[in-house]
Design an enzyme around this catalytic site. Structure first.
Site: not given
Length: 360
Positions: A120, A122, A312
């Site tokens: 991922d 961000d 996240d």
């Protein structure tokens, strides 16, 4: 017979120091899937309309807004200050141990297998920031990812527009899956199987582009009265950021979003970390993107592939779930707060993503 190579990747600025011991079983940086395997999945198999309801289409916008605000709070936990873990946190860490502390377990599980990396952006490669346009990754982190991609097929899987995440990462040798996997493109260099303009692998939501553009413009107009709100066009989805919106005005923002979505039953609403996501109601997510990329690389039915996904956000759970169901590889959740997850391991924050050795 496996050949062992050790690669050291260090980021002094963020404390990264990762030694990767690779058991390369017939894989070299130049080797990948056989020619012609990229666009092999029939569109009918993957593109299925998923008739999910947007609450505002079946109830009043006000009631929907209240529901969304509850979900906004649940998906956006308050930042936890450093303190000793509670019993609940300790219990969660037992079930999802730090990836920094389980190298022997990782080594054993991945021995003799081909690693494929999914990352991922961000909150994983870059810190979460108030201004989404300033979510820059460090040069050292970029060097880390570049070095990683020399030895393993590596993909960035993000909710961002693919062009936007590429402008942050700026590594042409990677795979990019933007818009939560609805816009997938292979390497533009560094792979002998990429041929000119046929680099785009899959865009299952192309028919929704005019609708997404309409909704983006409408949301820009309707949310401009809410200070701190930010609307981002991510090509195949729209993100409404509320990280800088006073929590007392979240209900107002949810009503504004709901008023727009009432006219678009073919779109659905999901939540992430301080962001509302408007997406087409198709059966496609980061987990589907992971499966597509594995098949494109020729690893769909391989028993010796070891996918690793680090993310996240709530949207990364689709990928974690796929890996758990496949019984191959593992997911790593980046989070300071305990939460329900299909990931096997955890990390506290982006600076830990490559903070210490990951060996196999």
């Amino acid at each position: 017979m496996s050949k062992q190579n050790m690669v050291n990747i260090a980021d002094s600025k963020s404390g990264i120091n990762m030694d990767i011991t690779m058991a390369i079983s017939g894989f070299s940086p130049a080797a990948a899937a056989p020619p012609g395997t990229y666009i092999t999945i029939p569109k009918k198999k993957l593109l299925q309309i998923n008739n999910l309801d947007i609450s505002s289409s079946t109830t009043t916008t006000a009631r929907a807004a209240n529901t969304w605000v509850d979900s906004m709070r649940a998906s956006s936990p308050t930042r936890i200050k450093s303190s000793p873990f509670s019993d609940d946190q300790n219990s969660w860490m037992v079930r999802h141990p730090s990836a920094l502390n389980v190298f022997d377990e990782i080594t054993s599980a991945s021995k003799g297998k081909q690693i494929v990396m999914f990352l991922d952006y961000d909150g994983t490669l870059s810190p979460i920031v108030d201004d989404p346009d300033r979510a820059f990754m460090s040069d050292a982190m970029r060097a880390t990812v570049r070095k990683l991609a020399r030895y393993f097929p590596t993909a960035i899987v993000s909710g961002r527009c693919r062009d936007k995440v590429y402008s942050f990462v700026r590594l042409a040798e990677l795979y990019y899956a933007g818009s939560h996997g609805m816009d997938i493109k292979g390497p533009s260099k560094g792979s002998k199987y990429t041929k000119g303009s046929q680099a785009v692998l899959f865009q299952p939501a192309s028919e929704f582009l005019p609708m997404i553009d309409e909704v983006y413009k409408a949301l820009l107009e309707v949310t401009k009265s809410t200070p701190g709100s930010r609307v981002e066009n991510n090509k195949f989805c729209v993100s409404v950021h509320f990280r800088c919106v006073d929590e007392k005005r979240w209900n107002e923002l949810a009503r504004q979003v709901g008023s727009v979505l009432e006219g678009y039953p073919d779109l659905r609403l999901t939540q992430g970390r301080k962001v509302l996501e408007i997406r087409p109601t198709i059966k496609w997510d980061k987990g589907k993107a992971l499966e597509f990329l594995l098949e494109s690389l020729g690893y769909a039915n391989c028993t010796d592939v070891f996918p690793v996904y680090i993310g996240d956000d709530r949207t990364d759970e689709d990928a974690f779930k796929v890996l758990r169901e496949r019984g191959q590889g593992f997911g790593i959740l980046v989070s300071k707060a305990p939460k329900e997850t299909n990931a096997s391991y955890s990390l506290q924050e982006p600076s830990e993503v490559n903070d210490r050795s990951l060996r196999r």
